[in-house]
Design a protein around this motif. Structure first.
Motif, PDB file in Angstrom:
ATOM      1  N   MET A 256       0.828  -1.192   0.000  1.00  0.00           N
ATOM      2  CA  MET A 256       0.000   0.000   0.000  1.00  0.00           C
ATOM      3  C   MET A 256       0.873   1.256   0.000  1.00  0.00           C
ATOM      4  SD  MET A 256      -2.868  -1.267   2.719  1.00  0.00           S
ATOM      5  CE  MET A 256      -4.456  -1.851   2.104  1.00  0.00           C
ATOM      6  N   ALA A 257       2.173   1.065   0.006  1.00  0.00           N
ATOM      7  CA  ALA A 257       3.147   2.158   0.011  1.00  0.00           C
ATOM      8  C   ALA A 257       3.908   2.184  -1.313  1.00  0.00           C
ATOM      9  CB  ALA A 257       4.118   1.983   1.180  1.00  0.00           C
ATOM     10  N   TYR A 258       4.781   3.185  -1.453  1.00  0.00           N
ATOM     11  CA  TYR A 258       5.671   3.339  -2.612  1.00  0.00           C
ATOM     12  C   TYR A 258       4.919   3.488  -3.935  1.00  0.00           C
ATOM     13  CZ  TYR A 258       9.033   1.441   0.789  1.00  0.00           C
ATOM     14  OH  TYR A 258       9.793   1.199   1.901  1.00  0.00           O
ATOM     15  N   PRO A 259       4.066   4.518  -4.075  1.00  0.00           N
ATOM     16  CA  PRO A 259       3.417   4.761  -5.370  1.00  0.00           C
ATOM     17  C   PRO A 259       4.445   4.885  -6.488  1.00  0.00           C
ATOM     18  CG  PRO A 259       2.414   6.111  -3.666  1.00  0.00           C
ATOM     19  CD  PRO A 259       3.635   5.482  -3.041  1.00  0.00           C
ATOM     20  N   GLY A 260       4.136   4.286  -7.617  1.00  0.00           N
ATOM     21  CA  GLY A 260       5.028   4.330  -8.767  1.00  0.00           C
ATOM     22  C   GLY A 260       6.071   3.242  -8.778  1.00  0.00           C
ATOM     23  N   VAL A 261       6.185   2.496  -7.680  1.00  0.00           N
ATOM     24  CA  VAL A 261       7.180   1.418  -7.619  1.00  0.00           C
ATOM     25  C   VAL A 261       6.474   0.086  -7.331  1.00  0.00           C
ATOM     26  CG1 VAL A 261       9.324   0.613  -6.580  1.00  0.00           C
ATOM     27  CG2 VAL A 261       8.885   3.077  -6.783  1.00  0.00           C
ATOM     28  N   PHE A 262       6.042  -0.107  -6.093  1.00  0.00           N
ATOM     29  CA  PHE A 262       5.383  -1.345  -5.694  1.00  0.00           C
ATOM     30  C   PHE A 262       3.887  -1.173  -5.420  1.00  0.00           C
ATOM     31  CE2 PHE A 262       9.754  -2.203  -3.780  1.00  0.00           C
ATOM     32  CZ  PHE A 262      10.162  -2.996  -4.846  1.00  0.00           C
ATOM     33  N   TYR A 263       3.446   0.047  -5.325  1.00  0.00           N
ATOM     34  CA  TYR A 263       2.080   0.361  -4.868  1.00  0.00           C
ATOM     35  C   TYR A 263       1.012  -0.360  -5.689  1.00  0.00           C
ATOM     36  CZ  TYR A 263      -2.132   3.205  -4.128  1.00  0.00           C
ATOM     37  OH  TYR A 263      -3.405   3.637  -3.872  1.00  0.00           O
ATOM     38  N   ALA A 264       0.021  -0.895  -4.982  1.00  0.00           N
ATOM     39  CA  ALA A 264      -1.162  -1.472  -5.623  1.00  0.00           C
ATOM     40  C   ALA A 264      -2.406  -0.749  -5.122  1.00  0.00           C
ATOM     41  CB  ALA A 264      -1.263  -2.967  -5.315  1.00  0.00           C
ATOM     42  N   THR A 265      -3.354  -0.544  -6.005  1.00  0.00           N
ATOM     43  CA  THR A 265      -4.619   0.081  -5.608  1.00  0.00           C
ATOM     44  C   THR A 265      -5.444  -0.916  -4.796  1.00  0.00           C
ATOM     45  OG1 THR A 265      -5.845  -0.665  -7.550  1.00  0.00           O
ATOM     46  CG2 THR A 265      -4.603   1.411  -7.754  1.00  0.00           C
ATOM     47  N   ASP A 266      -6.455  -0.402  -4.115  1.00  0.00           N
ATOM     48  CA  ASP A 266      -7.347  -1.285  -3.369  1.00  0.00           C
ATOM     49  C   ASP A 266      -8.006  -2.311  -4.293  1.00  0.00           C
ATOM     50  OD1 ASP A 266      -6.666   0.181  -1.172  1.00  0.00           O
ATOM     51  OD2 ASP A 266      -8.673   0.971  -0.777  1.00  0.00           O
ATOM     52  N   GLY A 267      -8.355  -1.888  -5.495  1.00  0.00           N
ATOM     53  CA  GLY A 267      -8.974  -2.812  -6.446  1.00  0.00           C
ATOM     54  C   GLY A 267      -8.027  -3.928  -6.854  1.00  0.00           C
ATOM     55  N   GLU A 268      -6.764  -3.570  -7.103  1.00  0.00           N
ATOM     56  CA  GLU A 268      -5.771  -4.586  -7.466  1.00  0.00           C
ATOM     57  C   GLU A 268      -5.521  -5.537  -6.302  1.00  0.00           C
ATOM     58  OE1 GLU A 268      -3.181  -1.970 -10.704  1.00  0.00           O
ATOM     59  OE2 GLU A 268      -2.720  -1.847  -8.564  1.00  0.00           O
ATOM     60  N   ILE A 269      -5.457  -4.980  -5.106  1.00  0.00           N
ATOM     61  CA  ILE A 269      -5.273  -5.822  -3.926  1.00  0.00           C
ATOM     62  C   ILE A 269      -6.430  -6.803  -3.775  1.00  0.00           C
ATOM     63  CG2 ILE A 269      -5.222  -5.789  -1.393  1.00  0.00           C
ATOM     64  CD1 ILE A 269      -3.647  -3.117  -1.660  1.00  0.00           C
ATOM     65  N   LEU A 270      -7.651  -6.321  -3.976  1.00  0.00           N
ATOM     66  CA  LEU A 270      -8.818  -7.185  -3.855  1.00  0.00           C
ATOM     67  C   LEU A 270      -8.762  -8.324  -4.869  1.00  0.00           C
ATOM     68  CD1 LEU A 270     -11.571  -7.692  -2.481  1.00  0.00           C
ATOM     69  CD2 LEU A 270     -12.593  -6.304  -4.297  1.00  0.00           C
ATOM     70  N   LEU A 271      -8.383  -8.030  -6.114  1.00  0.00           N
ATOM     71  CA  LEU A 271      -8.282  -9.075  -7.129  1.00  0.00           C
ATOM     72  C   LEU A 271      -7.264 -10.134  -6.731  1.00  0.00           C
ATOM     73  CD1 LEU A 271      -8.392  -6.956 -10.422  1.00  0.00           C
ATOM     74  CD2 LEU A 271     -10.151  -8.548  -9.605  1.00  0.00           C
ATOM     75  N   ALA A 272      -6.112  -9.700  -6.266  1.00  0.00           N
ATOM     76  CA  ALA A 272      -5.078 -10.656  -5.863  1.00  0.00           C
ATOM     77  C   ALA A 272      -5.519 -11.464  -4.649  1.00  0.00           C
ATOM     78  CB  ALA A 272      -3.776  -9.921  -5.570  1.00  0.00           C
ATOM     79  N   MET A 273      -6.191 -10.811  -3.711  1.00  0.00           N
ATOM     80  CA  MET A 273      -6.690 -11.536  -2.539  1.00  0.00           C
ATOM     81  C   MET A 273      -7.728 -12.577  -2.937  1.00  0.00           C
ATOM     82  SD  MET A 273      -7.042  -8.646   0.443  1.00  0.00           S
ATOM     83  CE  MET A 273      -5.635  -8.196   1.477  1.00  0.00           C
ATOM     84  N   GLN A 274      -8.612 -12.229  -3.863  1.00  0.00           N
ATOM     85  CA  GLN A 274      -9.609 -13.197  -4.315  1.00  0.00           C
ATOM     86  C   GLN A 274      -8.942 -14.402  -4.965  1.00  0.00           C
ATOM     87  OE1 GLN A 274     -11.897 -10.535  -6.787  1.00  0.00           O
ATOM     88  NE2 GLN A 274     -13.519 -10.295  -5.245  1.00  0.00           N
ATOM     89  N   GLN A 275      -7.899 -14.138  -5.742  1.00  0.00           N
ATOM     90  CA  GLN A 275      -7.178 -15.239  -6.380  1.00  0.00           C
ATOM     91  C   GLN A 275      -6.475 -16.098  -5.338  1.00  0.00           C
ATOM     92  OE1 GLN A 275      -7.185 -16.161  -9.570  1.00  0.00           O
ATOM     93  NE2 GLN A 275      -5.847 -17.899  -9.094  1.00  0.00           N
TER      94      GLN A 275
END
Length: 478
Positions: free
Chosen positions: A170-189
Motif C-alpha cells: 500500500m506504500a511506494y506509489p510508482g514502484v510497488f504500490y497497488a490500488t485497493d482494487g488490485e489488492i482485492l483481485l489478488a486476494m480473491q485469487q
C-alpha cells in the motif's frame, strides 16, 4: 554421521526439558530425556539409552549449561534486493552465512516482480541468485507489483513451485504500490487456493503528500522520514487491508508492524475470528524515532519503512508478542551501506534507501527480551522458530526439536556476554544499527540439517549447502 548433543536444556514451545538430542544424518533421530520419569514423554527410554547413544555416536557435543533450540526461521529478508537505484549489499551467500552466526537456519526471502515482468520469470531470477549460494535452507515469497490477468493466473503456478505467499504494497506509489482494487483481485485469487497475502500496510498516497510538503519547506534531515510516515497512516492502511481480506475471505499477514494503531486493528480482527496475522521486527522493539534524529546524518542508518516509532509504541509491541496478537518476529533484513548508499539521501531524506541490517542479531535481541522479562523462554522459541514454520508451511520439518524433523539445531550459551558492533558482525554492511549494545547470550554452535555451520564460534559451513524449501500452506488457517 551421528551426533549426540548431551547435557543441554532443550527449549520448546511447551517448556524446557533436560534431554540429549541424537542426530543421524540430516534428521533428528531421538530426544532422550536424562530422567527416567520424563523418558516416555520425550520419546526416549532414559539413562541407559542415553549412555548407549553416546557410545555409538560419531561425535558428542557437550551442551552442559546451554540451551538447545530449534534453528531460527527468519521469514522476512531481502538479499540482493533492488531499491532506489541500488541493491541491498548482502548476497545470498553473505546473508545466509551471517544468519547462521546468529542462530538462524532458514530464511524466506522475497522475489521482487518488476512492473512489466511475470511472476515465473521473477522466480527464475531469484533462483539464479540463491541456488548454490546459500549456507542454510531458504524459500521465497513473491512480491506482486503488477496485477493483471497474467499475474493472477501465475499465482497458482507459483504455488505449484513451492511459493504460496504473496506480498503487496500500500506504500511506494510508482514502484510497488497497488490500488485497493488490485489488492482485492489478488486476494480473491489467493483465497481460491488458500494462499496467504502479506501486506506492507502504510497509506503511500497520503505519505507522498507529507513528504512533498516537508521537502518544500526545507525539512530534509533523516528524522523527517519518520515524521512524514505517522503511525496513524500505518493504522489506517492496516485496517483497510483487513477489510479487503475479509471481503475476499483471504488469509492476511501484516509484515513489519511497528505502530500500536496497527496492532489494535490486528487484535480486533483476530478477536473476531478473522485469519489475520502479524509480525514485528527487533528494530521496532529496541530502537526509536530518537535514532532517526541522530545528528550529522547518522539518522540515515535507521531509515526503514515503516519507520522507527516513538518509544511508547515499544511496550505495546512487547505486549502484542506476549498475547499472540503479534505472532512472529522477523528482521526485514535489507542492508544498505552508510557510505555511498545511505548517503544518496544527503539533502533529501526521500532518497535514502529504505532498509536496515539485522539477520544476524534477531535471536540474540529476542533473548535480551527474555532476560528483561518481556518474553518467556518458550515464547522466544515460538516467535523466532516454531510459529514461522507453521505460518509458512514448514512444520514439522522445521521449527521443532523432535524425532523426524530436520536437524536444524542451535546450541546457545545464555550466560555469554557480547557487544554488538560492525567490527565483529558478519553481515556485509559497514555499520551496525545496534553498535555498542551489550547483550547476555550468544550462539555457540549452529547445525543445518545435521551439519555444523557455526562450530564453537568458527564458521564451518559452505555456500551451496542450503536447499530450496517447497512450502505448504499456512497451518493456522481456520
Amino acid at each position: 554421521m551421528t551426533i549426540l548433543i548431551s547435557g543441554g536444556t532443550v527449549v520448546t514451545v511447551s517448556g524446557t526439558l533436560d534431554a540429549d538430542v541424537l542426530v543421524a544424518g540430516e534428521k533428528i533421530a531421538a530426544v532422550l530425556a536424562r530422567e527416567v520419569t520424563g523418558a516416555a514423554e520425550a520419546g526416549g527410554t532414559g539413562g541407559a539409552t542415553e549412555s548407549a547413544a553416546a557410545q555409538a555416536a560419531d561425535q558428542v557435543i557437550d551442551a552442559t549449561g546451554k540451551y538447545v533450540l530449534p534453528g531460527g526461521i527468519d521469514v522476512h529478508t531481502h538479499m540482493e534486493m533492488p531499491f532506489g537505484g541500488t541493491f541491498s549489499v548482502d548476497t545470498f551467500e553473505t546473508g545466509t552465512r551471517a544468519a547462521a552466526w546468529g542462530g538462524t537456519t532458514t530464511i524466506v526471502d522475497f522475489a521482487v516482480q518488476a512492473k512489466g515482468t511475470t511472476l515465473l520469470a521473477t522466480l527464475d531470477k531469484w533462483h539464479a541468485k540463491a541456488d548454490g549460494n546459500c549456507a542454510i535452507d531458504y524459500g521465497f515469497h513473491m512480491i506482486v507489483s503488477d496485477v493483471n490477468d497474467t499475474t493472477l493466473k501465475e499465482m497458482d503456478a507459483c504455488i505449484g513451485a513451492g511459493v504460496n505467499s504473496f506480498k503487496m504494497f500500500m506504500a511506494y506509489p510508482g514502484v510497488f504500490y497497488a490500488t485497493d482494487g488490485e489488492i482485492l483481485l489478488a486476494m480473491q485469487q489467493a483465497a481460491r487456493s488458500g494462499a496467504t497475502v502479506m501486506m506492507h500496510a502504510e497509506n503511500g498516497i497520503a505519505i507522498d503528500q507529507l513528504v512533498a510538503q516537508a521537502l518544500a519547506s526545507g525539512r530534509t534531515d533523516p528524522v523527517e522520514h519518520g515524521l512524514t510516515r505517522p503511525p496513524e497512516l500505518e493504522g489506517e492502511a492496516t485496517s483497510r487491508a483487513i477489510t479487503l481480506a475479509q471481503v475476499a475471505s483471504c488469509p492476511l499477514y501484516i509484515v513489519h508492524l511497528s505502530a500500536r494503531q496497527a496492532l489494535a486493528a490486528v487484535a480486533e480482527a483476530r478477536d473476531n475470528g478473522q485469519n489475520v496475522f502479524a509480525e514485528t521486527c527487533p528494530q521496532y522493539l529496541f530502537l526509536s524515532l530518537d535514532d532517526l534524529a541522530r545528528p550529522d546524518f547518522e539518522g540515515a542508518k535507521f531509515v526503514a519503512s515503516p519507520p522507527l516509532r516513538s518509544q511508547e509504541h515499544q511496550d505495546s509491541l512487547w505486549r502484542g508478542l506476549r498475547s499472540n496478537d503479534l505472532s512472529v518476529v522477523s528482521t526485514d533484513h535489507c542492508p544498505f551501506c552508510f557510505k555511498d548508499q545511505k548517503e544518496l539521501g544527503r539533502g533529501d531524506f526521500s532518497k535514502i534507501p529504505n532498509g536496515m541490517p539485522g539477520v544476524e542479531h534477531r535471536m540474540d535481541l529476542l533473548h535480551a527480551g527474555v532476560v528483561a522479562g518481556q518474553l518467556s523462554l518458550p515464547r522466544w522459541v515460538e516467535v523466532a522458530s516454531t510459529t514461522p514454520a507453521r505460518m509458512f508451511g514448514l512444520y514439522p520439518r522445521k521449527g521443532v526439536i523432535a524425532a523426524g524433523s530436520d536437524a536444524d539445531i542451535v546450541i546457545y550459551d545464555p550466560q555469554a556476554r557480547q557487544t554488538l558492533s560492525a567490527a565483529t558482525h558478519h553481515m556485509n554492511v559497514d555499520y551496525s544499527a545496534y553498535e555498542g549494545m551489550e547483550l547476555t547470550g550468544k550462539v555457540v554452535t549452529t547445525l543445518s540439517r545435521g551439519r555444523p555451520v557455526i562450530d564453537e564460534g568458527t564458521y564451518a559451513g559452505s555456500a551451496g549447502h542450503g536447499e530450496f524449501l517447497v512450502r505448504g500452506l499456512n497451518q493456522y488457517l481456520q
